[in-house]
Design a protein around this motif. Sequence first.
Motif, PDB file in Angstrom:
ATOM      1  N   UNK A 125       0.818  -1.214   0.000  1.00 23.23           N
ATOM      2  CA  UNK A 125       0.000   0.000   0.000  1.00 23.23           C
ATOM      3  C   UNK A 125       0.845   1.254   0.000  1.00 23.23           C
ATOM      4  N   UNK A 126       0.207   2.353  -0.369  1.00 20.99           N
ATOM      5  CA  UNK A 126       0.831   3.669  -0.198  1.00 20.99           C
ATOM      6  C   UNK A 126       0.559   4.117   1.246  1.00 20.99           C
ATOM      7  N   UNK A 127       1.201   5.201   1.623  1.00 21.29           N
ATOM      8  CA  UNK A 127       1.102   5.628   3.029  1.00 21.29           C
ATOM      9  C   UNK A 127      -0.304   5.999   3.491  1.00 21.29           C
ATOM     10  N   UNK A 128      -1.096   6.725   2.678  1.00 23.33           N
ATOM     11  CA  UNK A 128      -2.437   7.079   3.169  1.00 23.33           C
ATOM     12  C   UNK A 128      -3.272   5.849   3.538  1.00 23.33           C
ATOM     13  N   UNK A 129      -3.059   4.755   2.825  1.00 21.11           N
ATOM     14  CA  UNK A 129      -3.813   3.523   3.102  1.00 21.11           C
ATOM     15  C   UNK A 129      -3.407   2.950   4.465  1.00 21.11           C
ATOM     16  N   UNK A 130      -2.106   3.025   4.737  1.00 22.79           N
ATOM     17  CA  UNK A 130      -1.603   2.540   6.031  1.00 22.79           C
ATOM     18  C   UNK A 130      -2.059   3.485   7.140  1.00 22.79           C
ATOM     19  N   UNK A 131      -1.943   4.800   6.882  1.00 23.65           N
ATOM     20  CA  UNK A 131      -2.359   5.777   7.899  1.00 23.65           C
ATOM     21  C   UNK A 131      -3.837   5.623   8.245  1.00 23.65           C
ATOM     22  N   UNK A 132      -4.629   5.234   7.238  1.00 20.11           N
ATOM     23  CA  UNK A 132      -6.071   5.070   7.479  1.00 20.11           C
ATOM     24  C   UNK A 132      -6.377   3.739   8.186  1.00 20.11           C
ATOM     25  N   UNK A 133      -5.353   2.901   8.351  1.00 20.34           N
ATOM     26  CA  UNK A 133      -5.548   1.624   9.056  1.00 20.34           C
ATOM     27  C   UNK A 133      -6.172   0.543   8.190  1.00 20.34           C
ATOM     28  N   UNK A 134      -6.125   0.719   6.856  1.00 23.70           N
ATOM     29  CA  UNK A 134      -6.719  -0.307   5.984  1.00 23.70           C
ATOM     30  C   UNK A 134      -5.818  -1.533   5.889  1.00 23.70           C
ATOM     31  N   UNK A 135      -4.496  -1.327   6.095  1.00 24.09           N
ATOM     32  CA  UNK A 135      -3.584  -2.480   6.114  1.00 24.09           C
ATOM     33  C   UNK A 135      -2.428  -2.192   7.059  1.00 24.09           C
ATOM     34  N   UNK A 136      -1.605  -3.229   7.231  1.00 25.08           N
ATOM     35  CA  UNK A 136      -0.535  -3.226   8.215  1.00 25.08           C
ATOM     36  C   UNK A 136       0.631  -2.313   7.810  1.00 25.08           C
ATOM     37  N   UNK A 137       1.262  -1.577   8.733  1.00 27.66           N
ATOM     38  CA  UNK A 137       2.401  -0.711   8.378  1.00 27.66           C
ATOM     39  C   UNK A 137       3.552  -1.468   7.713  1.00 27.66           C
ATOM     40  N   UNK A 138       3.678  -2.786   8.002  1.00 31.11           N
ATOM     41  CA  UNK A 138       4.766  -3.565   7.376  1.00 31.11           C
ATOM     42  C   UNK A 138       4.588  -3.648   5.861  1.00 31.11           C
ATOM     43  N   UNK A 139       3.397  -3.266   5.384  1.00 34.08           N
ATOM     44  CA  UNK A 139       3.129  -3.365   3.934  1.00 34.08           C
ATOM     45  C   UNK A 139       3.266  -2.025   3.221  1.00 34.08           C
ATOM     46  N   UNK A 140       3.700  -0.991   3.931  1.00 32.50           N
ATOM     47  CA  UNK A 140       3.844   0.326   3.283  1.00 32.50           C
ATOM     48  C   UNK A 140       5.106   0.381   2.414  1.00 32.50           C
ATOM     49  N   UNK A 141       4.923   0.853   1.194  1.00 29.04           N
ATOM     50  CA  UNK A 141       6.039   1.013   0.254  1.00 29.04           C
ATOM     51  C   UNK A 141       6.382   2.501   0.163  1.00 29.04           C
ATOM     52  N   UNK A 142       7.666   2.807   0.204  1.00 34.01           N
ATOM     53  CA  UNK A 142       8.048   4.202  -0.009  1.00 34.01           C
ATOM     54  C   UNK A 142       9.132   4.667   0.934  1.00 34.01           C
ATOM     55  N   UNK A 143       9.357   5.954   0.876  1.00 34.54           N
ATOM     56  CA  UNK A 143      10.432   6.572   1.642  1.00 34.54           C
ATOM     57  C   UNK A 143      10.373   6.237   3.114  1.00 34.54           C
ATOM     58  N   UNK A 144       9.182   6.295   3.705  1.00 31.38           N
ATOM     59  CA  UNK A 144       9.076   5.968   5.132  1.00 31.38           C
ATOM     60  C   UNK A 144       8.542   4.551   5.324  1.00 31.38           C
ATOM     61  N   UNK A 145       8.500   3.781   4.250  1.00 31.87           N
ATOM     62  CA  UNK A 145       8.111   2.373   4.337  1.00 31.87           C
ATOM     63  C   UNK A 145       9.231   1.502   3.797  1.00 31.87           C
ATOM     64  N   UNK A 146       8.856   0.445   3.065  1.00 33.94           N
ATOM     65  CA  UNK A 146       9.861  -0.487   2.559  1.00 33.94           C
ATOM     66  C   UNK A 146      10.284  -0.126   1.127  1.00 33.94           C
ATOM     67  N   UNK A 147      11.492  -0.538   0.789  1.00 36.08           N
ATOM     68  CA  UNK A 147      11.946  -0.459  -0.600  1.00 36.08           C
ATOM     69  C   UNK A 147      11.799  -1.850  -1.194  1.00 36.08           C
ATOM     70  N   UNK A 148      11.086  -1.952  -2.305  1.00 32.69           N
ATOM     71  CA  UNK A 148      10.834  -3.266  -2.905  1.00 32.69           C
ATOM     72  C   UNK A 148      11.337  -3.280  -4.348  1.00 32.69           C
TER      73      UNK A 148
END
Length: 317
Positions: A233-256
Motif C-alpha cells: 500500500x501507499x502511506x495514506x492507506x496505512x495511515x487510514x488503518x486499511x492495512x498493516x504498516x509492514x506493507x507500506x512502500x516508499x520513503x518511510x516504508x519499505x523499498x521493494x
Amino acid sequence: MARILVIAEQRQGKLSESTLELCKAAKAIAEGLGAAPAAAAFYKDDSIANEVAKYIPEVISVVDAKLENYSSDGFAQAIKAVVDSQDVKGVLIAHSYDGIDLAAKVAMVLGAGIVSNCNKVAVNGGQLVFTRNTYNGKIQEERSVKTDKFVATFEKGAFDKEAPGGAGKVTAVSASIGDIRTKFKGFVETQAGSVDITQAKIIVSGGRGTKEKDKYNDVIVNLAKKLGGEYAASRPVVDAGWTDPARQVGQSGKTVTPALYIACGISGAIQHVAGMKGSQCIVAINKDPEAPIFNIATYGIVGDLFEVIPAMMEALG
Ligand SMILES: Cc1cc2nc3c(=O)[nH]c(=O)nc-3n(C[C@H](O)[C@H](O)[C@H](O)COP(=O)(O)OP(=O)(O)OC[C@H]3O[C@@H](n4cnc5c(N)ncnc54)[C@H](O)[C@@H]3O)c2cc1C
C-alpha cells in the motif's frame, strides 16, 4: 592482486540476497579495474563463507562466536584483520540498516572515501563513477572518490543476483575479537507472522484510490492472492488503518524490487516512487491519465480500478 571485497551479509544464518547482487557488482568492478573479486564473511563458523563461495572465486573468512550477530565493534575488528592481511582496493556493502552502520567504520579503517546509497557504478578510464539517489530519489547524482581506496553501499536491486558457479577458495584470517560494547538480545519480528514484502516477486499495491478498507481488501488483497504475490500500500492507506504498516512502500516504508509491481489508485508521489522504482516491471492502473505514476510505468492502464481489476480477475480465471 588488489581485491574488490564484498561484505557478506547474513541474518539468522541465511545469506542475504543483497550479497548475491554485490557479488555481481564486485566482478564487474574488478574486471574494469584489473582487480580480483572477493568476499569477506564474518560469522560464528565457516557456513556463511562456504555459502558465499558458491558465487565468488575467493572468500576471506573470520570465524568467532562473537560474530554470530552483527555488531559495529565486532565487525570493525574483523574487517581490520582482513585489510591488515590482504590487499583491499574497495569494499562493497549492502545499503541495509547494518550495512549503513558498518560502512562508515570500514571507510575509517581503510582510510577510504565513501559513497552511500548507490544504484549504479561505471568504470570510466580507470575511475569509478557511482550513481546515487538524492532528494528522495528525485535527483540522481554521480560521484567519485578521490582516495586510492573506496567504500560503497548499494541499494537492494541495484544489480541482478549472481548465479552460483562452483566452489570458490575460502581463506581463514584470524582475528582476536575483543570487547563488544553492545549486547544482542534477539530478533523481534514486527508482528507475529508478519510478512516481508521486500522478498516478494509479485506485489499488488493499493493507494487512496481504493477508497476504503473493504474495497482495498476486495480488489487489492484478492488480486495479490490470485497472482500468488503479496499486497502492499501507499502511506495514506496505512495511515487510514486499511492495512498493516509492514506493507507500506516508499520513503518511510519499505523499498521493494519485485519482478512485477501493480500500482492501483496510486498517484506516484516521489515518496512512494522512491520505494518501488527499482521494480522490474511496473503496471499502473489510474483513472487520471496525467498521474505521475505513468511516468515510471512499464505498462499503463487509464481506467477505474474497480472495473479494471475485476476484469483482470475474470481473465485470470
Ligand atoms: C516525509 C514523507 C514521507 C512519506 N513517505 C511515504 C511513503 O513511504 N509511502 C507513500 O506511499 N507515501 C509517502 N508519503 C506521502 C506521499 O507524499 C503521498 O501523499 C502518497 O504517496 C499519496 O498516496 P496515494 O498515491 O495513495 O494517494 P493520492 O496521491 O491521493 O492518489 C490517489 C490516486 O488514485 C487515483 N484514483 C482515484 N480513484 C481511482 C479509481 N477508482 N481508479 C483508478 N484510480 C483512481 C487518483 O487519480 C490518484 O492518482 C510521504 C510523505 C512525506 C512528506
